[in-house]
Design a protein around this motif. Sequence first.
Motif, mmCIF file in Angstrom:
data_model
loop_
_atom_site.group_PDB
_atom_site.id
_atom_site.type_symbol
_atom_site.label_atom_id
_atom_site.label_comp_id
_atom_site.label_asym_id
_atom_site.label_seq_id
_atom_site.Cartn_x
_atom_site.Cartn_y
_atom_site.Cartn_z
ATOM 1 N N HIS A 99 0.834 -1.206 0.000
ATOM 2 C CA HIS A 99 0.000 0.000 0.000
ATOM 3 C C HIS A 99 0.866 1.252 0.000
ATOM 4 O O HIS A 99 0.548 2.237 -0.676
ATOM 5 N N LEU A 100 1.953 1.230 0.748
ATOM 6 C CA LEU A 100 2.846 2.387 0.799
ATOM 7 C C LEU A 100 3.455 2.679 -0.571
ATOM 8 O O LEU A 100 3.690 3.842 -0.916
ATOM 9 N N ILE A 101 3.716 1.641 -1.342
ATOM 10 C CA ILE A 101 4.266 1.839 -2.688
ATOM 11 C C ILE A 101 3.314 2.686 -3.526
ATOM 12 O O ILE A 101 3.735 3.571 -4.276
ATOM 13 N N ALA A 102 2.023 2.422 -3.378
ATOM 14 C CA ALA A 102 1.027 3.192 -4.132
ATOM 15 C C ALA A 102 0.959 4.642 -3.659
ATOM 16 O O ALA A 102 0.473 5.503 -4.391
ATOM 17 N N GLU A 116 -0.769 9.441 10.143
ATOM 18 C CA GLU A 116 -1.925 9.706 9.291
ATOM 19 C C GLU A 116 -2.400 8.431 8.596
ATOM 20 O O GLU A 116 -3.600 8.173 8.489
ATOM 21 N N LEU A 117 -1.445 7.616 8.130
ATOM 22 C CA LEU A 117 -1.812 6.357 7.483
ATOM 23 C C LEU A 117 -2.450 5.393 8.474
ATOM 24 O O LEU A 117 -3.392 4.679 8.131
ATOM 25 N N ALA A 118 -1.939 5.356 9.689
ATOM 26 C CA ALA A 118 -2.519 4.477 10.707
ATOM 27 C C ALA A 118 -3.970 4.847 10.973
ATOM 28 O O ALA A 118 -4.829 3.973 11.122
ATOM 29 N N LEU A 119 -4.256 6.153 11.013
ATOM 30 C CA LEU A 119 -5.624 6.605 11.239
ATOM 31 C C LEU A 119 -6.505 6.278 10.035
ATOM 32 O O LEU A 119 -7.653 5.841 10.185
ATOM 33 N N PRO A 124 -2.343 -0.357 13.548
ATOM 34 C CA PRO A 124 -1.379 0.185 14.516
ATOM 35 C C PRO A 124 -0.258 0.934 13.802
ATOM 36 O O PRO A 124 0.226 0.496 12.747
ATOM 37 N N GLU A 125 0.165 2.049 14.382
ATOM 38 C CA GLU A 125 1.236 2.827 13.776
ATOM 39 C C GLU A 125 2.539 2.039 13.735
ATOM 40 O O GLU A 125 3.356 2.220 12.835
ATOM 41 N N ALA A 126 2.731 1.142 14.717
ATOM 42 C CA ALA A 126 3.947 0.323 14.733
ATOM 43 C C ALA A 126 4.015 -0.574 13.499
ATOM 44 O O ALA A 126 5.095 -0.788 12.930
ATOM 45 N N LEU A 127 2.858 -1.088 13.071
ATOM 46 C CA LEU A 127 2.832 -1.928 11.868
ATOM 47 C C LEU A 127 3.171 -1.102 10.637
ATOM 48 O O LEU A 127 3.913 -1.560 9.751
ATOM 49 N N LEU A 132 7.154 0.402 6.532
ATOM 50 C CA LEU A 132 7.934 1.464 5.918
ATOM 51 C C LEU A 132 9.427 1.133 5.968
ATOM 52 O O LEU A 132 10.166 1.391 5.010
ATOM 53 N N ALA A 133 9.877 0.561 7.084
ATOM 54 C CA ALA A 133 11.288 0.171 7.194
ATOM 55 C C ALA A 133 11.648 -0.872 6.138
ATOM 56 O O ALA A 133 12.734 -0.824 5.545
ATOM 57 N N SER A 134 10.740 -1.801 5.895
ATOM 58 C CA SER A 134 10.991 -2.807 4.858
ATOM 59 C C SER A 134 11.073 -2.161 3.483
ATOM 60 O O SER A 134 11.950 -2.492 2.673
#
Length: 230
Positions: A99-102, A116-119, A124-127, A132-134
């Motif tokens: 999803h982040l790629i998009a 903002e994405l977590a909301l 969870p923001e940790a996920l 994002l780290a990956s």
Amino acid sequence: MALNPRLELRTQQRLALTPELRTRLSVLRMTPAELDEALAAEAARNPFLKRNAATAVGAATGLDPLDWVAAREAPFQDDLRRQIERMGLDPRREAVALHLIAELGADGFLDVGTDELALELGLPEALIADALASLQSCEPAGIAARSVSESLVLQLVAKGMATREAQATVRLLPDFARLNWSAIQSALGVTLGEARARAALLRTLSPRPLAPGESPRAAPLVADLRLVRD
């Protein structure tokens, strides 16, 4: 004057957008290329959805399938998706990374925060941060950075520098620009030769994860409506 609590009933009308209506409006605002990326991300998240290949899209729109494939030759999003899929991540983490790629811009930056994405996604923001780290560990170095400084740090880490050392180096960019070697040596604890070598390394970095020439070629314009006579 005494203050006494009391209850009042009032009728008020407000116009509110439901989540479903917000989704519909966001889809309507998408360009054909953005809609294609959104469908790809949704199909990656939902195993019950099947997305037609690009050649099928070309046939449906009257475009030559070969022209369609050539126009969309190896965009950086597809390469990133392949890198993520080869990592063998946890399914949820992989879905969020896709999803982040998009969400990436044409320059490779991520213009939205993890909070903002977590909301928005209800996760969870940790996920989000783990996904994002990956993604940031993929090539090209600096991809999915949220700022120029973060992109430079990621590029230095990709060159073998420790994260804290990379962050300290980027914070000293004004001193490197002024050739303030004494301040650099003191802050980093390096010799003059090492400071000059660090400056040479910084000059090899790019302020953007993707240079303008590396941006994907624009997809052909696909008509939203086709009129066929007879």
